[in-house]
Design a protein around this motif. Structure first.
Motif, PDB file in Angstrom:
ATOM      1  N   LEU A  38      78.748  -6.266  56.517  1.00  0.00           N
ATOM      2  CA  LEU A  38      78.143  -5.336  55.573  1.00  0.00           C
ATOM      3  C   LEU A  38      79.101  -4.946  54.459  1.00  0.00           C
ATOM      4  O   LEU A  38      78.729  -4.963  53.286  1.00  0.00           O
ATOM      5  CB  LEU A  38      77.618  -4.101  56.306  1.00  0.00           C
ATOM      6  N   ASP A  39      80.334  -4.617  54.787  1.00  0.00           N
ATOM      7  CA  ASP A  39      81.288  -4.202  53.751  1.00  0.00           C
ATOM      8  C   ASP A  39      81.526  -5.307  52.728  1.00  0.00           C
ATOM      9  O   ASP A  39      81.529  -5.054  51.516  1.00  0.00           O
ATOM     10  CB  ASP A  39      82.618  -3.775  54.381  1.00  0.00           C
ATOM     11  N   ALA A  40      81.713  -6.532  53.190  1.00  0.00           N
ATOM     12  CA  ALA A  40      81.938  -7.653  52.275  1.00  0.00           C
ATOM     13  C   ALA A  40      80.699  -7.896  51.411  1.00  0.00           C
ATOM     14  O   ALA A  40      80.816  -8.161  50.209  1.00  0.00           O
ATOM     15  CB  ALA A  40      82.295  -8.917  53.058  1.00  0.00           C
ATOM     16  N   SER A  41      79.521  -7.793  52.004  1.00  0.00           N
ATOM     17  CA  SER A  41      78.294  -8.022  51.241  1.00  0.00           C
ATOM     18  C   SER A  41      78.057  -6.919  50.217  1.00  0.00           C
ATOM     19  O   SER A  41      77.627  -7.190  49.096  1.00  0.00           O
ATOM     20  CB  SER A  41      77.098  -8.133  52.181  1.00  0.00           C
ATOM     21  N   VAL A  42      78.364  -5.681  50.585  1.00  0.00           N
ATOM     22  CA  VAL A  42      78.230  -4.579  49.622  1.00  0.00           C
ATOM     23  C   VAL A  42      79.163  -4.821  48.440  1.00  0.00           C
ATOM     24  O   VAL A  42      78.758  -4.687  47.274  1.00  0.00           O
ATOM     25  CB  VAL A  42      78.505  -3.211  50.292  1.00  0.00           C
ATOM     26  N   ARG A  43      80.417  -5.200  48.712  1.00  0.00           N
ATOM     27  CA  ARG A  43      81.365  -5.481  47.615  1.00  0.00           C
ATOM     28  C   ARG A  43      80.830  -6.594  46.722  1.00  0.00           C
ATOM     29  O   ARG A  43      80.850  -6.491  45.487  1.00  0.00           O
ATOM     30  CB  ARG A  43      82.740  -5.868  48.172  1.00  0.00           C
ATOM     31  N   ASP A  51      73.276  -4.637  58.402  1.00  0.00           N
ATOM     32  CA  ASP A  51      74.300  -5.193  59.271  1.00  0.00           C
ATOM     33  C   ASP A  51      73.601  -6.009  60.354  1.00  0.00           C
ATOM     34  O   ASP A  51      72.723  -5.505  61.051  1.00  0.00           O
ATOM     35  CB  ASP A  51      75.102  -4.054  59.889  1.00  0.00           C
ATOM     36  N   ASN A  52      73.942  -7.273  60.484  1.00  0.00           N
ATOM     37  CA  ASN A  52      73.259  -8.160  61.421  1.00  0.00           C
ATOM     38  C   ASN A  52      73.266  -7.621  62.843  1.00  0.00           C
ATOM     39  O   ASN A  52      72.315  -7.810  63.591  1.00  0.00           O
ATOM     40  CB  ASN A  52      73.865  -9.558  61.380  1.00  0.00           C
ATOM     41  N   VAL A  64      73.024  -9.329  56.948  1.00  0.00           N
ATOM     42  CA  VAL A  64      74.337  -9.822  56.517  1.00  0.00           C
ATOM     43  C   VAL A  64      75.301  -9.793  57.693  1.00  0.00           C
ATOM     44  O   VAL A  64      75.178  -8.965  58.593  1.00  0.00           O
ATOM     45  CB  VAL A  64      74.877  -8.999  55.328  1.00  0.00           C
ATOM     46  N   LYS A  65      76.254 -10.706  57.674  1.00  0.00           N
ATOM     47  CA  LYS A  65      77.231 -10.804  58.760  1.00  0.00           C
ATOM     48  C   LYS A  65      78.306  -9.738  58.659  1.00  0.00           C
ATOM     49  O   LYS A  65      78.844  -9.285  59.661  1.00  0.00           O
ATOM     50  CB  LYS A  65      77.877 -12.190  58.766  1.00  0.00           C
TER      51      LYS A  65
END
Length: 119
Positions: free
Chosen positions: A12-17, A52-53, A9-10
């Motif tokens: 990580l925090d946004a993808s986790v949310r 995290d990418n 994912v580009k």
């Protein structure tokens, strides 16, 4: 067939949310969070891993369930014989779990594929 999947994912925090929100109605939770990654799924059994990418090693990660350790060994040998590259020889991964027996290959497209047996 599948044991778990890993996605780069580009953010990580946004993808986790995002995944916490969309998976909550399905009964899944954020089960593991560490620097560079997170695991979501049923409590105590995360099966979707986000990486995290910037910390990822390559393409998508897919882990297949194996019926026994011999099948893990055969998976690895067949992959090497058919264009795969070694990314972890068959063996115990006690840092994952005491009975986690797995092998890892890089497929011809750069994806990290795994066979895992928990017995």
């Amino acid at each position: 067939m599948y044991d778990h999947l890993g996605l780069q994912v580009k953010n990580l925090d946004a993808s986790v949310r995002f995944y916490e929100a969309v998976l909550a109605p399905l009964g899944h939770v954020l089960d593991s969070r560490y620097e560079g990654g997170a695991g979501l799924g049923p409590q105590g059994a995360p099966s979707l891993w986000l990486y995290d990418n910037a910390k990822a090693q390559g393409g998508t990660h897919v882990a297949f369930q194996a019926r026994d350790r011999k099948a893990v060994d055969a998976f690895h040998a067949a992959g090497l014989a058919n264009g795969g590259r070694d990314n972890g020889a068959p063996g115990l991964r006690v840092d994952y779990a005491p009975t986690y027996y797995a092998a890892f290959l890089i497929d011809p497209d750069g994806n990290n594929v795994e066979a895992v047996c928990m017995d």
